[in-house]
Design a protein around this motif. Structure first.
Motif, PDB file in Angstrom:
ATOM      1  N   ALA A   1       0.832  -1.206   0.000  1.00  0.00           N
ATOM      2  CA  ALA A   1       0.000   0.000   0.000  1.00  0.00           C
ATOM      3  C   ALA A   1       0.863   1.251   0.000  1.00  0.00           C
ATOM      4  CB  ALA A   1      -0.919   0.002   1.228  1.00  0.00           C
ATOM      5  N   ARG A   2       0.404   2.279  -0.728  1.00  0.00           N
ATOM      6  CA  ARG A   2       1.059   3.575  -0.740  1.00  0.00           C
ATOM      7  C   ARG A   2       0.122   4.588  -0.122  1.00  0.00           C
ATOM      8  NH1 ARG A   2       5.895   3.331  -0.739  1.00  0.00           N
ATOM      9  NH2 ARG A   2       5.882   5.560  -1.207  1.00  0.00           N
ATOM     10  N   GLY A   3       0.686   5.619   0.474  1.00  0.00           N
ATOM     11  CA  GLY A   3      -0.156   6.645   1.046  1.00  0.00           C
ATOM     12  C   GLY A   3       0.602   7.533   2.008  1.00  0.00           C
ATOM     13  N   VAL A   4      -0.131   8.125   2.939  1.00  0.00           N
ATOM     14  CA  VAL A   4       0.413   9.070   3.906  1.00  0.00           C
ATOM     15  C   VAL A   4       0.001   8.626   5.301  1.00  0.00           C
ATOM     16  CG1 VAL A   4       0.342  11.461   4.730  1.00  0.00           C
ATOM     17  CG2 VAL A   4       0.346  10.991   2.274  1.00  0.00           C
ATOM     18  N   MET A   5       0.932   8.658   6.243  1.00  0.00           N
ATOM     19  CA  MET A   5       0.630   8.315   7.617  1.00  0.00           C
ATOM     20  C   MET A   5       0.489   9.597   8.437  1.00  0.00           C
ATOM     21  SD  MET A   5       2.514   5.426   9.982  1.00  0.00           S
ATOM     22  CE  MET A   5       2.191   4.141   8.771  1.00  0.00           C
ATOM     23  N   VAL A   6      -0.470   9.588   9.350  1.00  0.00           N
ATOM     24  CA  VAL A   6      -0.677  10.696  10.274  1.00  0.00           C
ATOM     25  C   VAL A   6      -0.537  10.140  11.683  1.00  0.00           C
ATOM     26  CG1 VAL A   6      -2.231  12.524  11.048  1.00  0.00           C
ATOM     27  CG2 VAL A   6      -2.275  11.790   8.646  1.00  0.00           C
ATOM     28  N   ILE A   7       0.365  10.711  12.471  1.00  0.00           N
ATOM     29  CA  ILE A   7       0.647  10.205  13.816  1.00  0.00           C
ATOM     30  C   ILE A   7       0.470  11.325  14.824  1.00  0.00           C
ATOM     31  CG2 ILE A   7       2.340   9.057  15.308  1.00  0.00           C
ATOM     32  CD1 ILE A   7       3.766   8.069  12.790  1.00  0.00           C
ATOM     33  N   ALA A   8      -0.244  11.025  15.919  1.00  0.00           N
ATOM     34  CA  ALA A   8      -0.415  11.989  17.006  1.00  0.00           C
ATOM     35  C   ALA A   8       0.779  11.896  17.946  1.00  0.00           C
ATOM     36  CB  ALA A   8      -1.703  11.713  17.761  1.00  0.00           C
ATOM     37  N   GLU A   9       1.311  13.047  18.339  1.00  0.00           N
ATOM     38  CA  GLU A   9       2.491  13.059  19.204  1.00  0.00           C
ATOM     39  C   GLU A   9       2.203  12.514  20.591  1.00  0.00           C
ATOM     40  OE1 GLU A   9       4.385  16.928  19.180  1.00  0.00           O
ATOM     41  OE2 GLU A   9       5.848  16.050  17.802  1.00  0.00           O
ATOM     42  N   ASP A  10       0.942  12.519  21.012  1.00  0.00           N
ATOM     43  CA  ASP A  10       0.638  12.040  22.352  1.00  0.00           C
ATOM     44  C   ASP A  10       0.197  10.580  22.386  1.00  0.00           C
ATOM     45  OD1 ASP A  10      -1.803  12.385  21.141  1.00  0.00           O
ATOM     46  OD2 ASP A  10      -2.710  13.551  22.764  1.00  0.00           O
ATOM     47  N   VAL A  11       0.343   9.871  21.245  1.00  0.00           N
ATOM     48  CA  VAL A  11       0.119   8.432  21.278  1.00  0.00           C
ATOM     49  C   VAL A  11       1.248   7.806  22.102  1.00  0.00           C
ATOM     50  CG1 VAL A  11       1.457   7.826  19.214  1.00  0.00           C
ATOM     51  CG2 VAL A  11      -0.551   6.465  19.822  1.00  0.00           C
ATOM     52  N   GLY A  12       1.062   6.609  22.589  1.00  0.00           N
ATOM     53  CA  GLY A  12       2.081   5.983  23.417  1.00  0.00           C
ATOM     54  C   GLY A  12       3.446   5.945  22.753  1.00  0.00           C
ATOM     55  N   CYS A  13       4.491   6.069  23.552  1.00  0.00           N
ATOM     56  CA  CYS A  13       5.862   6.155  23.016  1.00  0.00           C
ATOM     57  C   CYS A  13       6.208   4.960  22.144  1.00  0.00           C
ATOM     58  CB  CYS A  13       6.863   6.273  24.163  1.00  0.00           C
ATOM     59  SG  CYS A  13       6.774   7.845  25.040  1.00  0.00           S
ATOM     60  N   ALA A  14       5.854   3.761  22.588  1.00  0.00           N
ATOM     61  CA  ALA A  14       6.194   2.560  21.829  1.00  0.00           C
ATOM     62  C   ALA A  14       5.491   2.554  20.482  1.00  0.00           C
ATOM     63  CB  ALA A  14       5.831   1.309  22.632  1.00  0.00           C
ATOM     64  N   ALA A  15       4.196   2.906  20.477  1.00  0.00           N
ATOM     65  CA  ALA A  15       3.440   2.930  19.224  1.00  0.00           C
ATOM     66  C   ALA A  15       3.965   4.019  18.296  1.00  0.00           C
ATOM     67  CB  ALA A  15       1.959   3.160  19.527  1.00  0.00           C
ATOM     68  N   LYS A  16       4.271   5.175  18.869  1.00  0.00           N
ATOM     69  CA  LYS A  16       4.781   6.280  18.053  1.00  0.00           C
ATOM     70  C   LYS A  16       6.078   5.880  17.357  1.00  0.00           C
ATOM     71  CE  LYS A  16       6.121   9.935  20.338  1.00  0.00           C
ATOM     72  NZ  LYS A  16       6.038  11.214  21.084  1.00  0.00           N
TER      73      LYS A  16
END
Length: 230
Positions: free
Chosen positions: A126-141
């Motif tokens: 899959a191709r695309g764009v990821m959006v990540i929240a800075e306050d998600v857990g450290c390991a997941a981030k």
């Protein structure tokens, strides 16, 4: 044959004089109060007053105020508006447009929401764009940031999952994946624009870390813009 991008009309930034297509610039319209207000879609539907254009950068928005450029462009007196007010208006309208577009992407099934859905979608080619929240857990981030680098995904970093959730009708979202297409391209370039204006909500836009394959986000350029074309 002349492309649609070539045929698109050019507009001029009233602050720096750069010419660009409407999808590359920020439109400003004359509000009922006679002051300039931003319109990120670039549409003139329902806008009967004058229009002007600036680059989507902090410098040009600030310079348009300092130079009293709207009065010159509209050839009429315009009350002076402090540069910080114009920037605040541009950011508020831009962030609202970005969230609205995100909601449209979900309704069009162009968006994966949540860690499990994103992980499943991104496992293949899959191709695309990821959006990540800075306050998600450290390991997941860290895990999703590494995965994005490995896959060559551009990443938009937002301040909080609560802000993302507003667009999707949920309390909080830690990570999203926008499937390659018009929505992904539009939202990616919107994130870049808002970072350039020093958004407090979209805090960074990291381009793909490896060479982008043919037809990927990096090769679309800014031609899609923020305009609602669906």
């Amino acid at each position: 044959m002349e492309s649609a991008a070539t045929r698109a009309p050019l507009r001029t930034c009233i602050a720096c004089g750069r010419k660009g297509q409407t999808a590359e610039l920020l439109a400003w319209f004359e509000g009922p109060d006679g002051q300039p207000w931003p319109d990120w879609t670039g549409r003139r539907v329902g806008r009967v007053g004058r229009h002007a254009w600036t680059c989507r950068t902090l410098t040009c928005v600030q310079e348009s105020a300092r130079k009293r450029a709207f009065a010159r462009s509209w050839k009429k007196p315009v009350d002076a508006v402090p540069s910080e007010v114009l920037v605040a208006r541009a950011l508020a309208a831009g962030e609202e447009a970005w969230l609205n577009r995100l909601g449209l992407a979900r309704r069009a099934r162009a968006l994966c929401v949540g860690q499990r859905a994103v992980r499943d979608e991104a496992r293949g080619d899959a191709r695309g764009v990821m959006v990540i929240a800075e306050d998600v857990g450290c390991a997941a981030k860290e895990r999703f940031a590494i995965h994005a680098r490995t896959k060559g995904y551009p990443v938009a970093w937002v301040r909080s999952g609560t802000w993302l959730g507003k667009a999707l009708g949920v309390d909080e979202v830690g990570v999203l994946f926008l499937k390659e297409g018009t929505f992904a391209s539009t939202l990616w370039h919107g994130a870049v624009d808002l970072v350039a204006l020093h958004s407090a909500e979209i805090v960074a836009a990291a381009p793909a870390s490896r060479e982008a394959p043919r037809g990927s986000m990096e090769q679309h350029g800014h031609q899609v813009g923020w305009q609602e074309r669906e």
